[in-house]
Each structure stands twice: as structure tokens, then as C-alpha cells.
Design an enzyme around this catalytic site. Structure first.
Site, mmCIF file in Angstrom:
data_model
loop_
_atom_site.group_PDB
_atom_site.id
_atom_site.type_symbol
_atom_site.label_atom_id
_atom_site.label_comp_id
_atom_site.label_asym_id
_atom_site.label_seq_id
_atom_site.Cartn_x
_atom_site.Cartn_y
_atom_site.Cartn_z
ATOM 1 N N PRO A 2 0.835 -1.206 0.000
ATOM 2 C CG PRO A 2 -0.662 -1.529 1.740
ATOM 3 C CD PRO A 2 0.638 -2.016 1.191
ATOM 4 C CD GLU A 3 3.180 2.575 -4.277
ATOM 5 O OE1 GLU A 3 3.358 3.694 -4.772
ATOM 6 O OE2 GLU A 3 3.402 1.522 -4.895
#
Ligand code: ZN
Length: 260
Positions: A2-3
Site C-alpha cells: 500500500p502506498e
């Protein structure tokens, strides 16, 4: 992993659903997951009322009434869900009658970690072309590695750095210091734009172990990627190449026609 857009999507969903509610119970289901015993961090949550969720870079922060906040990092494959069962639930919180579950099929997610020093985020005013030029100036490291260094710029990981470099027409393996002024200006704008779009589309859901929001809904950013996870360039159709120079030991695709 996840960014920024994926963590922001999680933050918005949890904040809307759980803000103002109280954590009535904490249940650790797979304690072996932790590098260090999470007991203190989870005890800090028990009985706490959630003032809301905030975010810094890729870190999600539970803000508590009258207590220090608790920091979450989803690592490579961590997920937070409201309800939702999986073999990988590590702990769960009962919050206002709902179950908030932390899943991780690997072992990199964390809770109760300190928030490290982080650079500005591309969607904040502190990040602009002048700041990016300062980050890149004189550096021999690959520009992509510099974009993904959270101490310099917070929020970009492999997906969004790959897409920003493509949008700016810059190859990922080039030395940071080799970018001309116009290129770094395009790149700064592209970093902002890919993250803005990623947030708007609820993150990127690219494969089966990939991102879903806390209610199990996929994002839509994958429909807009031009390079990441593709064989051919989404703009010109040219077969993509992987840079030969190792960048954090990961694939670094680029289009040999659109990127210089
Ligand atoms: Zn292309």
C-alpha cells in the site's frame, strides 16, 4: 505494498465508519507475527475513544481521546477490515460493536511503531519542483530510488513512482543528478498527479494478494496505469523494458519510446 493513495483510502473509510467510537475489546489471534510483543500498543487501544484516523506518508494513525496516538504500518500485504474473515487475522478490535481486523499474510505490517522522520508529501505545498530539484541535485542514485526514499519524499512506492516517471518521460535508472530542469519540473507535477488520481480512484488493486479497502472494495487506479504490471506501454504500445540497474531489488519497468 500500500502506498499513499491506498493508505489514504483506508484512512477515509475507517474515519467515516469508526470516528467517535470506543474500543471495547482487543483480541490478539496470531501473536507470532510481531517483531516485538504488541501488548503495550494494543493495551493502549483498549477502552480508548477514537478521535479519528490521520495519515502521514504510508503510515496510518489512530488518534485517541486523551491518550497518545497509535501508528499502524501495513507493510507489504497488511489489511485493515471492518468485519471480514481470513486465515491471516493477527488481531482484532471491537469498536462500537464492529470488528476492526488487522490481516497480514506476510510479516511486515506493524502496530504501535514510532513514526519515523519523513519527507514532505507530493500533495502538500512543501513539495514542489524546487524541492524535487534539491532532492535530485548531484545525486548518482537512480531517480526512482530517490523518489521512493521516504526520508526525502513520503508516500511514493513502486507503483506510483513507476507511473510518475513514465508520465514525466524519464527512465527510472537515470542518476538523480542527470535530470534537466524541465524534466524535474515535469516529474514533480507527475508525482502530484498520479497520487491525486490514485486517491480519487480509491487506490490500485493489481492482483489477488493486492489492495482492498476496509469494506472489501477494490480500487480503480489499475485501470489507469500506463506501465506498472503491464507488458506494453499504455500510451504508445511499445514493449516495456526492465531497467538493468537494480533499484531496491525490484522490477523497474519503463517504456523505451516514451521515456528518455
Ligand atoms: Zn510508450
Amino acid at each position: 505494498m500500500p502506498e499513499l493513495p491506498e493508505v489514504e483510502t483506508v484512512r477515509r473509510a475507517l474515519d467515516a465508519r469508526l470516528r467517535g467510537r470506543t474500543v471495547s475489546a482487543v483480541l490478539v489471534r496470531r501473536p507470532t507475527f510481531y517483531r516485538r510483543p504488541p501488548a503495550a500498543a494494543l493495551r493502549a487501544l483498549e477502552g480508548a475513544t477514537l478521535r479519528g484516523f490521520s495519515r502521514r506518508g504510508k503510515y496510518l494513525i489512530a488518534e485517541l481521546e486523551g491518550r497518545p496516538s497509535v501508528v499502524f504500518h501495513l507493510g507489504m500485504s497488511g489489511r485493515l477490515t471492518v468485519g471480514g474473515e481470513s486465515p491471516h487475522v493477527r488481531f482484532e478490535l471491537t469498536v462500537g460493536g464492529e470488528s476492526l481486523r488487522f490481516h497480514d499474510s506476510r510479516r511486515f505490517g506493524r502496530v504501535g511503531c514510532p513514526l519515523p522522520a519523513l519527507g514532505p508529501e507530493p500533495l502538500e505545498p512543501a513539495f514542489d519542483a524546487a524541492y524535487l530539484r534539491k532532492v535530485l541535485r548531484g545525486r548518482s542514485a537512480p531517480v526512482k530510488a530517490l523518489l521512493m526514499d521516504q526520508r526525502l519524499i513520503a508516500g511514493l512506492g513502486n507503483i506510483y513512482a513507476t507511473e510518475a516517471l513514465h508520465a514525466a518521460g524519464v527512465r527510472p535508472g537515470r542518476a538523480g543528478g542527470s535530470l534537466r530542469r524541465a524534466e524535474s519540473e515535469r516529474l514533480a507535477a507527475a508525482c502530484r498527479e498520479v497520487l491525486r488520481l490514485g486517491v480519487e480512484l480509491g487506490g490500485a488493486t493489481l492482483d489477488d494478494e493486492s489492495f482492498l479497502d476496509p469494506l472489501g472494495r477494490p480500487g480503480r487506479m489499475q485501470e489507469r496505469v500506463r506501465v506498472y504490471g503491464r507488458d506494453a506501454c499504455g500510451d504508445c504500445g511499445a514493449p516495456l523494458l526492465d531497467t538493468r540497474r537494480s533499484i531496491g531489488g525490484r522490477a523497474s519497468l519503463y517504456c523505451p519510446s516514451c521515456q528518455r
